[in-house]
Design a protein around this motif. Sequence first.
Motif, PDB file in Angstrom:
ATOM      1  N   MET A   1      35.033  38.087  46.724  1.00 25.62           N
ATOM      2  CA  MET A   1      36.773  37.964  46.451  1.00 25.62           C
ATOM      3  C   MET A   1      37.016  37.027  45.359  1.00 25.62           C
ATOM      4  O   MET A   1      36.631  35.942  45.380  1.00 25.62           O
ATOM      5  CB  MET A   1      37.193  37.341  47.803  1.00 25.62           C
ATOM      6  CG  MET A   1      38.620  37.137  47.786  1.00 25.62           C
ATOM      7  SD  MET A   1      39.469  36.991  49.355  1.00 25.62           S
ATOM      8  CE  MET A   1      38.797  35.138  49.590  1.00 25.62           C
ATOM      9  N   LYS A   2      38.024  37.679  44.414  1.00 30.67           N
ATOM     10  CA  LYS A   2      38.440  36.840  43.384  1.00 30.67           C
ATOM     11  C   LYS A   2      39.483  35.825  44.042  1.00 30.67           C
ATOM     12  O   LYS A   2      40.357  36.004  44.758  1.00 30.67           O
ATOM     13  CB  LYS A   2      39.274  37.927  42.311  1.00 30.67           C
ATOM     14  CG  LYS A   2      39.493  37.123  40.904  1.00 30.67           C
ATOM     15  CD  LYS A   2      40.210  37.923  40.275  1.00 30.67           C
ATOM     16  CE  LYS A   2      40.758  37.500  38.653  1.00 30.67           C
ATOM     17  NZ  LYS A   2      39.529  36.810  38.066  1.00 30.67           N
ATOM     18  N   GLN A   3      39.473  34.568  43.331  1.00 32.71           N
ATOM     19  CA  GLN A   3      40.534  33.621  44.096  1.00 32.71           C
ATOM     20  C   GLN A   3      40.963  33.113  42.510  1.00 32.71           C
ATOM     21  O   GLN A   3      40.239  32.701  41.625  1.00 32.71           O
ATOM     22  CB  GLN A   3      39.484  32.429  44.616  1.00 32.71           C
ATOM     23  CG  GLN A   3      38.965  32.871  45.952  1.00 32.71           C
ATOM     24  CD  GLN A   3      38.440  31.681  46.512  1.00 32.71           C
ATOM     25  OE1 GLN A   3      38.776  31.011  47.229  1.00 32.71           O
ATOM     26  NE2 GLN A   3      37.275  31.175  46.145  1.00 32.71           N
ATOM     27  N   ILE A   4      42.291  32.817  42.639  1.00 38.18           N
ATOM     28  CA  ILE A   4      43.199  32.556  41.567  1.00 38.18           C
ATOM     29  C   ILE A   4      44.089  31.233  41.881  1.00 38.18           C
ATOM     30  O   ILE A   4      44.776  31.495  43.030  1.00 38.18           O
ATOM     31  CB  ILE A   4      44.060  33.498  41.146  1.00 38.18           C
ATOM     32  CG1 ILE A   4      42.987  34.748  40.505  1.00 38.18           C
ATOM     33  CG2 ILE A   4      44.828  33.106  39.867  1.00 38.18           C
ATOM     34  CD1 ILE A   4      43.871  35.913  39.873  1.00 38.18           C
TER      35      ILE A   4
ATOM     36  N   GLN B   1      48.066  41.030  42.490  1.00 40.57           N
ATOM     37  CA  GLN B   1      47.364  41.853  43.754  1.00 40.57           C
ATOM     38  C   GLN B   1      47.087  43.161  43.368  1.00 40.57           C
ATOM     39  O   GLN B   1      46.184  43.762  43.873  1.00 40.57           O
ATOM     40  CB  GLN B   1      48.362  41.729  44.810  1.00 40.57           C
ATOM     41  CG  GLN B   1      48.218  40.589  45.839  1.00 40.57           C
ATOM     42  CD  GLN B   1      48.716  40.668  47.162  1.00 40.57           C
ATOM     43  OE1 GLN B   1      49.391  41.548  47.429  1.00 40.57           O
ATOM     44  NE2 GLN B   1      48.427  39.693  48.072  1.00 40.57           N
TER      45      GLN B   1
ATOM     46  N   HIS C   1      44.073  43.381  41.243  1.00 37.38           N
ATOM     47  CA  HIS C   1      42.714  42.747  41.662  1.00 37.38           C
ATOM     48  C   HIS C   1      43.080  42.874  43.370  1.00 37.38           C
ATOM     49  O   HIS C   1      43.289  41.909  43.938  1.00 37.38           O
ATOM     50  CB  HIS C   1      42.569  41.205  41.572  1.00 37.38           C
ATOM     51  CG  HIS C   1      42.466  41.166  40.183  1.00 37.38           C
ATOM     52  ND1 HIS C   1      41.635  41.526  38.902  1.00 37.38           N
ATOM     53  CD2 HIS C   1      43.579  40.423  39.172  1.00 37.38           C
ATOM     54  CE1 HIS C   1      41.904  41.263  38.061  1.00 37.38           C
ATOM     55  NE2 HIS C   1      43.057  40.533  37.766  1.00 37.38           N
TER      56      HIS C   1
ATOM     57  N   VAL D   1      42.767  40.137  46.031  1.00 36.67           N
ATOM     58  CA  VAL D   1      42.489  38.760  45.551  1.00 36.67           C
ATOM     59  C   VAL D   1      43.259  37.637  46.432  1.00 36.67           C
ATOM     60  O   VAL D   1      44.274  37.762  47.138  1.00 36.67           O
ATOM     61  CB  VAL D   1      43.319  38.667  44.197  1.00 36.67           C
ATOM     62  CG1 VAL D   1      44.798  39.210  44.305  1.00 36.67           C
ATOM     63  CG2 VAL D   1      43.094  37.359  43.300  1.00 36.67           C
TER      64      VAL D   1
ATOM     65  N   TYR E   1      37.326  28.359  42.653  1.00 35.43           N
ATOM     66  CA  TYR E   1      38.332  29.219  42.149  1.00 35.43           C
ATOM     67  C   TYR E   1      37.957  30.132  40.771  1.00 35.43           C
ATOM     68  O   TYR E   1      37.106  29.493  39.920  1.00 35.43           O
ATOM     69  CB  TYR E   1      39.830  28.574  41.524  1.00 35.43           C
ATOM     70  CG  TYR E   1      40.522  28.201  42.601  1.00 35.43           C
ATOM     71  CD1 TYR E   1      41.036  29.080  43.368  1.00 35.43           C
ATOM     72  CD2 TYR E   1      40.624  26.852  43.082  1.00 35.43           C
ATOM     73  CE1 TYR E   1      42.033  28.705  44.582  1.00 35.43           C
ATOM     74  CE2 TYR E   1      41.352  26.336  44.177  1.00 35.43           C
ATOM     75  CZ  TYR E   1      42.300  27.362  44.993  1.00 35.43           C
ATOM     76  OH  TYR E   1      43.042  27.072  45.872  1.00 35.43           O
ATOM     77  N   ASP E   2      37.933  31.486  40.515  1.00 33.80           N
ATOM     78  CA  ASP E   2      37.737  31.883  39.514  1.00 33.80           C
ATOM     79  C   ASP E   2      38.434  31.857  38.112  1.00 33.80           C
ATOM     80  O   ASP E   2      38.162  31.942  36.865  1.00 33.80           O
ATOM     81  CB  ASP E   2      37.426  33.649  39.873  1.00 33.80           C
ATOM     82  CG  ASP E   2      36.502  33.819  40.968  1.00 33.80           C
ATOM     83  OD1 ASP E   2      35.384  33.657  40.798  1.00 33.80           O
ATOM     84  OD2 ASP E   2      37.127  33.998  41.941  1.00 33.80           O
ATOM     85  N   GLN E   3      39.913  31.524  38.513  1.00 38.39           N
ATOM     86  CA  GLN E   3      40.754  31.579  37.372  1.00 38.39           C
ATOM     87  C   GLN E   3      41.855  30.768  37.779  1.00 38.39           C
ATOM     88  O   GLN E   3      42.358  30.645  38.815  1.00 38.39           O
ATOM     89  CB  GLN E   3      41.396  32.947  37.085  1.00 38.39           C
ATOM     90  CG  GLN E   3      42.206  32.981  35.767  1.00 38.39           C
ATOM     91  CD  GLN E   3      42.942  34.444  35.633  1.00 38.39           C
ATOM     92  OE1 GLN E   3      42.753  35.273  36.344  1.00 38.39           O
ATOM     93  NE2 GLN E   3      43.548  34.733  34.434  1.00 38.39           N
TER      94      GLN E   3
END
Length: 343
Positions: A1-4, A26, A29, A32, A82-84
Amino acid sequence: MKQILIVAPAWVGDAIMAQPLYAELQRRHPGVAIDVLAPAWTRPVHARMPEIREAIDNPFGHGELALKKRWAIGRMLKARGYDQAILLPNSLKSALVPAFAGIPVRTGWLGESRYGLLNDWRKLDKDRYPKMVERFVALAVADGAPLPAGRHYPQLKIDPVARAATLARLGLDTASPIVACCPGAEYGPAKRWPARHFAEFARHRMARGEQVWLFGSAKDAEIAGEIETLAPGVINLASRTSLAEAIDLMSLAAVAVCNDSGLMHVAAALNVPLAAVYGSSSPGFTPPLTDHAEIVSLQLSCSPCFARTCPLEHMNCLNQLDAARVDAAVERLRPRPGQTDAC
């Protein structure tokens, strides 16, 4: 799961205008997880955005460097993986925590020469993105890519159960139409329509059988009290509600009259028909983002000056803007017999 992680703005109105960015993230991604690092006073608006997983309090005051504290928060956030990070303020200080957290992609406008702190920095073209909301949404796409199609209008959700409890606590009646008036403006007096004009407008609306509710924080209690004195019968809610409660109650309004303020953006995000009064500021950069707004401005040669207090010491942009002009705008916003809202 992408985390921002979003480093969010400090002003309530700006925080609301960031919601279209979260909706776009959202969309791009699915699934997200979006967290915001934001001042505690903006927590109520983030709680009304279903796109937000968690609001993390940003404890730093305006201009406060506090490197050790920023380092500590950065190291705490590093564990979240976090990815970003997307940075909405343009200050150098706002870029420190994501860098200290070692977030691999750190996106934002270059701002205060944030080379090194950002590794996905963009150079802002103000002509291409004249509105704040466009500058926010542009950070969801690759550098130079076109903005996503559609209208980027913020939306806030209400809590019907909490709203009913607030109505009961304050003894409010919704049987007659409600006109929401928001006489405050955190930025300064050059953005506040005078109390005497608000009061005259309120008397006109009450004479038509409508009720007028005054919204605001404790900082707006003085001007709201002056309006209450000049227009007996208004319901003064300034300082009597939390921001979350004000959001819920404002959703009941048939129309709102607001200065260029955070509550103006609340009304717009609730799709409440809105007469927005502009004095020293301009709707060009941060307009009410809705199809149901009337901008009320005299457009004098000396405005917009963007000053907190009138540099010419007359404030004609608001003093000469009488109640009849706002009243006419409100009438244009009200549905005509047989008219339906396409939304």
